[in-house]
Each structure stands twice: as structure tokens, then as C-alpha cells.
Design a protein around this motif. Sequence first.
Motif, mmCIF file in Angstrom:
data_model
loop_
_atom_site.group_PDB
_atom_site.id
_atom_site.type_symbol
_atom_site.label_atom_id
_atom_site.label_comp_id
_atom_site.label_asym_id
_atom_site.label_seq_id
_atom_site.Cartn_x
_atom_site.Cartn_y
_atom_site.Cartn_z
ATOM 1 N N MET A 1 0.799 -1.228 0.000
ATOM 2 C CA MET A 1 0.000 0.000 0.000
ATOM 3 C C MET A 1 0.827 1.269 0.000
ATOM 4 O O MET A 1 0.307 2.372 -0.158
ATOM 5 C CB MET A 1 -0.926 0.028 1.234
ATOM 6 N N GLY A 2 2.157 1.160 0.199
ATOM 7 C CA GLY A 2 2.981 2.354 0.418
ATOM 8 C C GLY A 2 3.631 2.920 -0.828
ATOM 9 O O GLY A 2 4.436 3.832 -0.738
ATOM 10 N N ALA A 3 3.263 2.404 -1.997
ATOM 11 C CA ALA A 3 3.879 2.901 -3.229
ATOM 12 C C ALA A 3 3.499 4.366 -3.448
ATOM 13 O O ALA A 3 2.482 4.835 -2.926
ATOM 14 C CB ALA A 3 3.430 2.052 -4.405
ATOM 15 N N PRO A 4 4.290 5.079 -4.219
ATOM 16 C CA PRO A 4 3.984 6.491 -4.476
ATOM 17 C C PRO A 4 2.586 6.662 -5.024
ATOM 18 O O PRO A 4 2.174 5.925 -5.930
ATOM 19 C CB PRO A 4 5.040 6.884 -5.518
ATOM 20 N N SER A 5 1.860 7.596 -4.465
ATOM 21 C CA SER A 5 0.512 7.857 -4.977
ATOM 22 C C SER A 5 0.132 9.283 -4.645
ATOM 23 O O SER A 5 0.518 9.812 -3.599
ATOM 24 C CB SER A 5 -0.490 6.863 -4.370
ATOM 25 N N ILE A 6 -0.639 9.897 -5.567
ATOM 26 C CA ILE A 6 -1.096 11.261 -5.336
ATOM 27 C C ILE A 6 -2.282 11.226 -4.382
ATOM 28 O O ILE A 6 -2.471 12.110 -3.554
ATOM 29 C CB ILE A 6 -1.533 11.906 -6.674
ATOM 30 N N ALA A 7 -3.058 10.166 -4.456
ATOM 31 C CA ALA A 7 -4.340 10.111 -3.758
ATOM 32 C C ALA A 7 -4.179 10.230 -2.237
ATOM 33 O O ALA A 7 -4.849 11.051 -1.600
ATOM 34 C CB ALA A 7 -5.046 8.798 -4.106
#
Lengths: 325, 309
Positions: free
Chosen positions: B79-85
Motif C-alpha cells: 500500500m505504500g507505493a507512491p501515490s497522489i491520492a
Amino acid sequence: MSEPILDVKNLKVHFDIRPSGAMPWTKSRKLKAVDGVDFKLFPGETLGIVGESGCGKSTLARAVIRMIPAADGTVVMFGRDVLGMGKRELQDVRKSFQMIFQDPLASLNPRMTIGEIIAEPLLTHFPKTPKAEAQARVREMMEKVGLLPNLVNRYPHEFSGGQCQRIGIARALVLRPKLIICDEPVSALDVSIQAQVVNLLKDLQAEMGLSLIFIAHDLSVVKHISDRVMVLYLGRAAEVAPAAEIYANPRHPYTQALISAVPIPDPHRTQEPELLAGDLPSPLDPPSGCVFRTRCRKAQAHCAEVRPELEGPEEGHQVACHYPD
Amino acid sequence: MVIDQTKMADLADNLAQMDEVKGRSLWQDARQRFFHNKAAVGGLICLTLVVLFAIIGPYFAVWSNEEIDWAIIGNAATMGAPSIANGHYFGVDDLGRDLYSRVIQGTQISLMVGIVGASISVVVGTLYGATAGYFGGRLDGAMMRTVDILMSIPYMFVLILLLVIFGRSISLLFIGIGLISWLDMSRIVRGQTLTIKNKEFVEAALATGVSSFTIIRRHIIPNLLGVVAVYATLLVPLMILTESFISFLGLGVQEPNTSWGALISEGAGTMQYGTIWQLGFPLFFFVVTLFSFFFIGDGLRDALDPKDR
């Protein structure tokens, strides 16, 4: 004649030379760069100093203004003893003499503008000079040496060699000194520029009443500008005489050889220059007696024993030779 | 050829009223050459962007550098991957902390170490080297032998010991790096001073009666600043590397603060679990900054090299 502004007596400059790899307790050898020179300089006069490379011309000039410590002798400038004075007094005397150097570009700091360079002596000795006045003085000097005053903000690398030497002259003149020491000021310049700079110096001398010590190895330039000429050989004065006299009637064998070697612009000249045998002996180990005897065509046994002193009328033709012509 | 009289008169008029010509200093020349060097300008732009990122970046951060995202902790790999959300633009680290904020914070520390170290070296090294070189003789001997002795000490070893004994702190790291960084600089500056002090313009100043201190300040230092500037730009990445190395060993900055070295160390430790972003982002900034500094240093050297003229 009036009082001399510079009276140098028996000036000696020795350098300690340590052979490489010397132990701390080994005695260093003495290099006698200048070995007992006397001369006088009168107001408004130009003294030319000539001699081959390494004979002590520049060292002599630098010792006179205490940039190199002298080993012995006295230097009296404007009636004050230069060699014995303290720091503050020396700083005071420094206002009245300046120096011009051989390499025009190297003698100017490449990171400073012309205006800053010329104003430096002024602001060193009179730090409270108002900016406007300093600027005015700088412009006045630039005009005097033939530079356009609107170039004050330029940097040295934007000028030619002759212009750089003019800047050096302006810097030397800004304090209105009485004595200027020119250390081969034209040796690095083209012949046509040499004439310009020498004539500029002559004009300024007449205008401001300067006394000049003019060091050069070019005899024709020295003849053109000097009132009197001193010929140095291995740290000793060989001959001192008024310029016209020394060129017309040289009496020391060394001077004769020097003058016969001056190129004459005449393709049909018949007289061969008199060539000296050998090289300048090492000042670490100068010959006994007369220092010139090893290369002299008239040398005799007496020359190796007794050192000839300068003889002749003061302010006249003096020569240091046992057998002068 | 006919000379137009009025034109000549005009020209004479113009010449007479000509304003002061603005000279082009060597610095201006060098600047022009520098900006003609594409690699150097590219390096400068990248470096500016990195610095802007360190300054402006925090205003866009959703999370702080020490906050733990409890929703993600434990599942960083999935769940820790780069994300804007969820506001973790660069993903999260192993403990669920926002990597974006941590990279910004690491960038600030690392740049600071580099710049402080280089500044100490420029100021102390220049003054020390110029003084030793200008006065020469015994003083020079004593000053430079001191430098030799200090240089012979294995500083990394001493620095690590210091950090172990007095505890890890960033100020100690600054002191340690500052103490060693000026040694090389003082040697370089002394060598340059030896050549400059024999130039005729220094002699001219001496003959005029300018004081030694003023000669050093006005004539010597401006003429060796070129070399100093080049060496300083190459020194910054060296300082960053030193700090990163010490942080990589786990001795540098203290949690929750971090630096590039510490972040890369952590990222390298977890890369096998598929959280490659934890290594990638700090490494990217690290590499870009080092390359930028090296290119700028190269460009400066070319621009200031007098032989090029």
C-alpha cells in the motif's frame, strides 16, 4: 650644483645562498649582488644605470628604496637617512618616490580597474581624500600620460603594452613624487612604443621637475634620456660620467666594449664590435682585485692585487680602472 | 574619397562627450564563458531545482517527516507505493512515514552539510593559506607543518570515534567536517599565493607602502578566488559524500531527522522486499546533486582558466 636629493655611499647588498641539502649549521655563502656603489642624484637630473644581466642594476635600485635590505652603506634621500629610519618615517618618505616596472601588464593587478590602480598610492598615503578629488586626480594624471580619462573603469587586460606602461607611469605620478626609479621601463615594449614612452617620461620630467633613475640594458635608450650614466659591472661601478662624455670618450675597457657593441643602423659600417671573451664571473666568487680583469684586454698583474676605486672629479668623468684610456 | 565635414565634426563631438566606458572585468568574461558551457548551465539548473525543492517542497507536503501513517504501517510494500491520492507522493518508508517529507528534510540536511563545510574551508583555508604563503619563511613553515600533521590524522576514524563517544549529533558532525575540510584548501591557496606574491603588481604595492594585510586582501585574494571557487564547488559534493557515508554507517543524523545517506541506507536495506522507491527517490536527488556540482565545477574551471583566453 645644488644639494643632491639622493646620496648613496658604499651601498652593499649581500644575499645568503645556502647550497641545496645544506645542514642547519653549514655557513651560507655570500652573494655580493651590489658591492660598494656610490652615486649622487641631483634634482631634475636623470641617472642612467646600464650593465649586463645580473650585474646588480635592479638590486641596487631596490636597495635604495629599502625593498631589499642593504648589508652596508648609507642612503640619504632628501637629507634623511633611508636605511636607518623607522617604519613610520619610511612611509612618509615613500610619498616622494615611486617606481616603474619592466613588465607593464604584470605590474597592474588584473582584478582592479585602471582608476583603482592609479588611485592606490593616493589612497594609501591619504586615506581621507574625498572620492571626487581622488577621481579628479586620477583623470588629470591619465590625461597627462596620454590616456583618455573615460577609460577609468576598464581593466588592464583591455590595454596594449604601451598603454599599460602609461598606466604604470600615471600610478607613479599621482602623488607628485620627486624621484622615480624606472626599472627597465621600456625593455618589454616595441621600439616605436619605446620612443613614445621615453619621450613621455622626458616631457613629464621637464614639466614636474622629476629626478629619474633609469635602469636599462639598451644603451641607445639610456643615451637619449640620461644626463649622467653609471656603468655597473658585477655589483661595482665601472664608470660614471655625463652621458655625452661617456659615449664620446669611454675610458673603462668594459664601457668601451659595451659601446662598440651598440648596433649602428648603417649597412656599410666597417668597424667590428669589440667582443668580450667569456661570461660574467659568478658573484658568489668574484675575481680578486679588479672584478673585470678576467675579461679585460689590458689586465696586468697589478689588477689582480689591488681593487681600483672610482677616481676622477665628482660630477665629472669618474672611472674605476688602473689603466684607463 | 571625400570626407564629409559635418560627419567628422559629429564624430569629434561624440568622442569628446563620450561617457565613461564600462570595462569588462575578468569576472564578467568568465561569467560569459560559463554560460556558454551547456553542461555547466544544465548542472546549475538542476541544482537550482533541487534547492527549490528543499525550500518550497514542504508547502506541498500532506504528512510531516515523523508522522506515521497507521493505515499503511506494516503494508509498505503493497500500500505504500507512491501515490497522489493518499498524499504520499514518494511513497512511504518502512515505518509508514511519508518519504516525500523525509527526502525534503534529508536534502536540507545534506545540502547544509555540504555548504557549511565548503564555506568553512573557503574562509579558513583562504586566509590561512594566503597568510602562510605571503609571509613565508618560518611562519610559513610552522603553519604548513601544522597542516601536514592534521592531515596525517585519519580523520574518518577520529570522526567516528567522536560520534560514538559524544553521541550522534548533527552539530558534532558539522564541527568534525569543518575541522578537516580547510586543510586541502589552505595548501592550494598557499601555492597560488607563492606565485602571485612575486608578481610585479605586488611589488608595486609594496614600493608604494601598502600594508601587508591590505596587499593580501586587495591584491592576493582577488587573484586566487578563481581557483578557490572551482575547488569549493568540487568540495561541496565531497562534504555531502562524507556526511552520507557516516550516516550510511548509522552515525550521522538522529531520528526522526534524516539525510540522504541515512535514507539511502534504509532504502538499500529494504530493496529486496519490492519497495524500490525507498531507495530510488533519495538516490535520484543524491546523484543529480553530485553531478550538478561536478559539472558546475568543471564549467567554472574552464571559465576561469586563463590559458583558455
